[in-house]
Scaffold this motif. Structure first.
Motif, PDB file in Angstrom:
ATOM      1  N   PRO A 159      -8.030 -11.583   6.817  1.00 18.86           N
ATOM      2  CA  PRO A 159      -7.229 -10.364   7.040  1.00 18.86           C
ATOM      3  C   PRO A 159      -6.335 -10.427   8.278  1.00 18.86           C
ATOM      4  CG  PRO A 159      -9.441  -9.777   6.356  1.00 18.86           C
ATOM      5  CD  PRO A 159      -9.451 -11.259   6.551  1.00 18.86           C
ATOM      6  N   ARG A 160      -6.850 -10.931   9.386  1.00 16.76           N
ATOM      7  CA  ARG A 160      -6.054 -10.944  10.621  1.00 16.76           C
ATOM      8  C   ARG A 160      -4.853 -11.867  10.495  1.00 16.76           C
ATOM      9  NH1 ARG A 160      -9.144 -11.838  16.199  1.00 16.76           N
ATOM     10  NH2 ARG A 160      -9.976  -9.837  15.474  1.00 16.76           N
ATOM     11  N   VAL A 161      -5.085 -13.107  10.055  1.00 13.86           N
ATOM     12  CA  VAL A 161      -3.990 -14.076   9.923  1.00 13.86           C
ATOM     13  C   VAL A 161      -3.030 -13.627   8.829  1.00 13.86           C
ATOM     14  CG1 VAL A 161      -3.425 -16.467   9.365  1.00 13.86           C
ATOM     15  CG2 VAL A 161      -5.436 -15.949  10.760  1.00 13.86           C
ATOM     16  N   ARG A 162      -3.576 -13.184   7.708  1.00 16.48           N
ATOM     17  CA  ARG A 162      -2.748 -12.740   6.596  1.00 16.48           C
ATOM     18  C   ARG A 162      -1.844 -11.582   7.012  1.00 16.48           C
ATOM     19  NH1 ARG A 162      -2.807  -8.986   2.441  1.00 16.48           N
ATOM     20  NH2 ARG A 162      -2.112  -9.747   0.407  1.00 16.48           N
ATOM     21  N   GLY A 163      -2.414 -10.598   7.716  1.00 12.68           N
ATOM     22  CA  GLY A 163      -1.635  -9.445   8.154  1.00 12.68           C
ATOM     23  C   GLY A 163      -0.515  -9.829   9.091  1.00 12.68           C
ATOM     24  N   ALA A 164      -0.813 -10.739  10.038  1.00 17.93           N
ATOM     25  CA  ALA A 164       0.210 -11.163  11.000  1.00 17.93           C
ATOM     26  C   ALA A 164       1.347 -11.909  10.314  1.00 17.93           C
ATOM     27  CB  ALA A 164      -0.430 -12.044  12.071  1.00 17.93           C
ATOM     28  N   LEU A 165       1.009 -12.759   9.352  1.00 23.72           N
ATOM     29  CA  LEU A 165       2.041 -13.527   8.669  1.00 23.72           C
ATOM     30  C   LEU A 165       2.869 -12.661   7.730  1.00 23.72           C
ATOM     31  CD1 LEU A 165       0.103 -16.840   7.908  1.00 23.72           C
ATOM     32  CD2 LEU A 165       1.993 -16.508   9.519  1.00 23.72           C
ATOM     33  N   ILE A 166       2.244 -11.691   7.084  1.00 26.35           N
ATOM     34  CA  ILE A 166       3.000 -10.779   6.216  1.00 26.35           C
ATOM     35  C   ILE A 166       3.969  -9.940   7.046  1.00 26.35           C
ATOM     36  CG2 ILE A 166       2.783  -8.700   4.786  1.00 26.35           C
ATOM     37  CD1 ILE A 166       0.351  -9.924   3.501  1.00 26.35           C
ATOM     38  N   ALA A 167       3.534  -9.520   8.225  1.00 25.14           N
ATOM     39  CA  ALA A 167       4.414  -8.747   9.101  1.00 25.14           C
ATOM     40  C   ALA A 167       5.641  -9.558   9.506  1.00 25.14           C
ATOM     41  CB  ALA A 167       3.645  -8.305  10.340  1.00 25.14           C
ATOM     42  N   ARG A 168       5.476 -10.870   9.620  1.00 23.24           N
ATOM     43  CA  ARG A 168       6.588 -11.720  10.037  1.00 23.24           C
ATOM     44  C   ARG A 168       7.417 -12.226   8.852  1.00 23.24           C
ATOM     45  NH1 ARG A 168       7.950 -14.674  14.542  1.00 23.24           N
ATOM     46  NH2 ARG A 168       6.123 -13.853  15.624  1.00 23.24           N
ATOM     47  N   LEU A 169       6.739 -12.608   7.756  1.00 25.62           N
ATOM     48  CA  LEU A 169       7.418 -13.268   6.641  1.00 25.62           C
ATOM     49  C   LEU A 169       7.656 -12.374   5.437  1.00 25.62           C
ATOM     50  CD1 LEU A 169       5.348 -16.607   6.649  1.00 25.62           C
ATOM     51  CD2 LEU A 169       7.559 -16.194   7.761  1.00 25.62           C
ATOM     52  N   GLY A 170       6.976 -11.224   5.392  1.00 27.21           N
ATOM     53  CA  GLY A 170       7.011 -10.407   4.189  1.00 27.21           C
ATOM     54  C   GLY A 170       5.963 -10.890   3.197  1.00 27.21           C
ATOM     55  N   ARG A 171       5.656 -10.058   2.195  1.00 26.31           N
ATOM     56  CA  ARG A 171       4.570 -10.399   1.278  1.00 26.31           C
ATOM     57  C   ARG A 171       4.850 -11.657   0.481  1.00 26.31           C
ATOM     58  NH1 ARG A 171       2.758  -8.580  -3.884  1.00 26.31           N
ATOM     59  NH2 ARG A 171       4.466  -7.104  -4.079  1.00 26.31           N
ATOM     60  N   ARG A 205     -14.445  -9.447   0.390  1.00 28.16           N
ATOM     61  CA  ARG A 205     -14.256  -8.849   1.719  1.00 28.16           C
ATOM     62  C   ARG A 205     -12.789  -8.491   1.954  1.00 28.16           C
ATOM     63  NH1 ARG A 205     -18.535  -9.414   0.590  1.00 28.16           N
ATOM     64  NH2 ARG A 205     -18.231  -7.217   0.238  1.00 28.16           N
ATOM     65  N   LYS A 206     -11.889  -9.385   1.525  1.00 28.70           N
ATOM     66  CA  LYS A 206     -10.451  -9.151   1.711  1.00 28.70           C
ATOM     67  C   LYS A 206      -9.982  -7.947   0.904  1.00 28.70           C
ATOM     68  CE  LYS A 206      -7.413 -11.516  -0.567  1.00 28.70           C
ATOM     69  NZ  LYS A 206      -6.583 -12.631  -1.102  1.00 28.70           N
ATOM     70  N   LEU A 207     -10.380  -7.889  -0.365  1.00 25.54           N
ATOM     71  CA  LEU A 207      -9.926  -6.790  -1.218  1.00 25.54           C
ATOM     72  C   LEU A 207     -10.572  -5.470  -0.839  1.00 25.54           C
ATOM     73  CD1 LEU A 207      -9.748  -8.549  -4.689  1.00 25.54           C
ATOM     74  CD2 LEU A 207      -7.878  -7.945  -3.154  1.00 25.54           C
ATOM     75  N   LEU A 208     -11.762  -5.519  -0.288  1.00 27.01           N
ATOM     76  CA  LEU A 208     -12.391  -4.299   0.206  1.00 27.01           C
ATOM     77  C   LEU A 208     -11.560  -3.714   1.342  1.00 27.01           C
ATOM     78  CD1 LEU A 208     -14.831  -2.435  -0.124  1.00 27.01           C
ATOM     79  CD2 LEU A 208     -16.077  -3.886   1.490  1.00 27.01           C
ATOM     80  N   ALA A 209     -11.045  -4.596   2.205  1.00 27.63           N
ATOM     81  CA  ALA A 209     -10.193  -4.132   3.306  1.00 27.63           C
ATOM     82  C   ALA A 209      -8.843  -3.635   2.797  1.00 27.63           C
ATOM     83  CB  ALA A 209      -9.986  -5.263   4.313  1.00 27.63           C
ATOM     84  N   LEU A 210      -8.302  -4.285   1.746  1.00 31.24           N
ATOM     85  CA  LEU A 210      -6.978  -3.925   1.241  1.00 31.24           C
ATOM     86  C   LEU A 210      -7.001  -2.725   0.307  1.00 31.24           C
ATOM     87  CD1 LEU A 210      -5.509  -7.468   0.438  1.00 31.24           C
ATOM     88  CD2 LEU A 210      -4.849  -5.966   2.317  1.00 31.24           C
ATOM     89  N   ARG A 211      -8.008  -2.632  -0.570  1.00 34.97           N
ATOM     90  CA  ARG A 211      -8.038  -1.610  -1.616  1.00 34.97           C
ATOM     91  C   ARG A 211      -8.891  -0.397  -1.257  1.00 34.97           C
ATOM     92  NH1 ARG A 211      -4.553  -5.052  -3.093  1.00 34.97           N
ATOM     93  NH2 ARG A 211      -4.812  -6.384  -4.937  1.00 34.97           N
ATOM     94  N   GLY A 212      -9.777  -0.551  -0.270  1.00 33.84           N
ATOM     95  CA  GLY A 212     -10.563   0.589   0.192  1.00 33.84           C
ATOM     96  C   GLY A 212     -11.640   1.035  -0.771  1.00 33.84           C
TER      97      GLY A 212
END
Length: 265
Positions: A24-36, A165-172
């Motif tokens: 989640p941390r790395v993915r979020g940072a890269l999406i913020a910079r590169l887009g989805r 774990r990732k989808l739990l954080a993304l989908r709630g």
């Protein structure tokens, strides 16, 4: 370098980069910079390169090093393990049937009720890789093959947990509810009474496709890792490419403006 160590390091690199970039941390940072889609392209490229390195590394030393368990020498064990491989391949092909509408799709923001194979296992693709990898590890005549295939099985098992774990954080809460009524271990939720098997929802066509694919792979098994494993690498690249193209088309259709209806005269 020792062939077993070489293969272990290469498969370890593939697993570490795959899981690391998806955290989640790395993915979020890269999406913020590169887009989805920029992140998706980077993630896919790194996965393809590291997987290609791992497979070509194994192909180069497949016949070297100490002996493996080679359980195929026992007829009963061989039949059981080949059956596990067939089921694994069927699960992997069956996973494609409902992927676009599943919570695991790239654009799957909403979490629907489990359907089809998801009632049996919410991770048919990962479970399929575990079965195929573990069975091959036990059949492998060389330790280097057991390490390569065992690494894939271990990666898939960890990957299933990691994806939850990732989808739990993304989908709630939607995905939390989905977890409550499904299981990663096949039939566990059904046996526990949290889910029921609906025969009419099963993707019989893609399951039969997996069975046919198993037969085909068995027929060409001796040549799968020829040319540095190029055939295996190509197949493992083609599958994700088809998924990405499908997701792009789906997103494009969803983003097109709807033409206004003509007012009734």
């Amino acid at each position: 370098m020792d062939p077993v160590l070489r293969v272990a390091l290469c498969f370890g690199l593939f697993a570490a980069t795959h899981l690391g970039l998806g955290s989640p941390r790395v993915r979020g940072a890269l999406i913020a910079r590169l887009g989805r889609w920029g992140f998706t392209a980077l993630f896919a490229l790194v996965a393809w390169v590291t997987f290609g390195v791992a497979i070509s590394s194994y192909a180069a030393v497949a016949g070297e090093g100490p002996a493996g368990l080679a359980l195929g020498a026992s007829t009963s064990a061989r039949v059981a393990l080949i059956t596990a491989i067939a089921i694994g391949v069927m699960l992997m092909t069956g996973a494609f049937a409902g992927y676009a509408r599943s919570p695991f799709a790239l654009a799957g923001e909403k979490v629907r009720e489990p359907r089809g194979l998801e009632r049996v296992t919410r991770h048919p693709s990962f479970v399929g890789v575990v079965l195929v990898g573990a069975a091959h590890a036990l059949l492998a005549p060389r330790l280097v093959g057991a390490v390569a295939m065992g690494s894939l099985a271990l990666f898939a098992g960890v990957g299933a947990w990691f994806q939850d774990r990732k989808l739990l954080a993304l989908r709630g809460q939607g995905y939390r509810d989905y977890l409550a009524v499904t299981s990663a271990i096949p039939f566990a939720a059904i046996l526990a009474g949290r889910q029921q098997l609906v025969w009419g929802e099963l993707p019989y066509r893609t399951l039969l496709l997996g069975l046919a694919l198993t037969w085909l792979l068995r027929a060409v098994h001796a040549h799968l890792f020829d040319h540095g494993g190029a055939y295996v690498i190509a197949v493992m690249v083609l599958g994700p490419v088809l998924i990405l193209l499908s997701e792009l088309r789906r997103e494009h259709r969803a983003s097109r403006p709807v033409a206004p209806r003509s007012a009734a005269v």
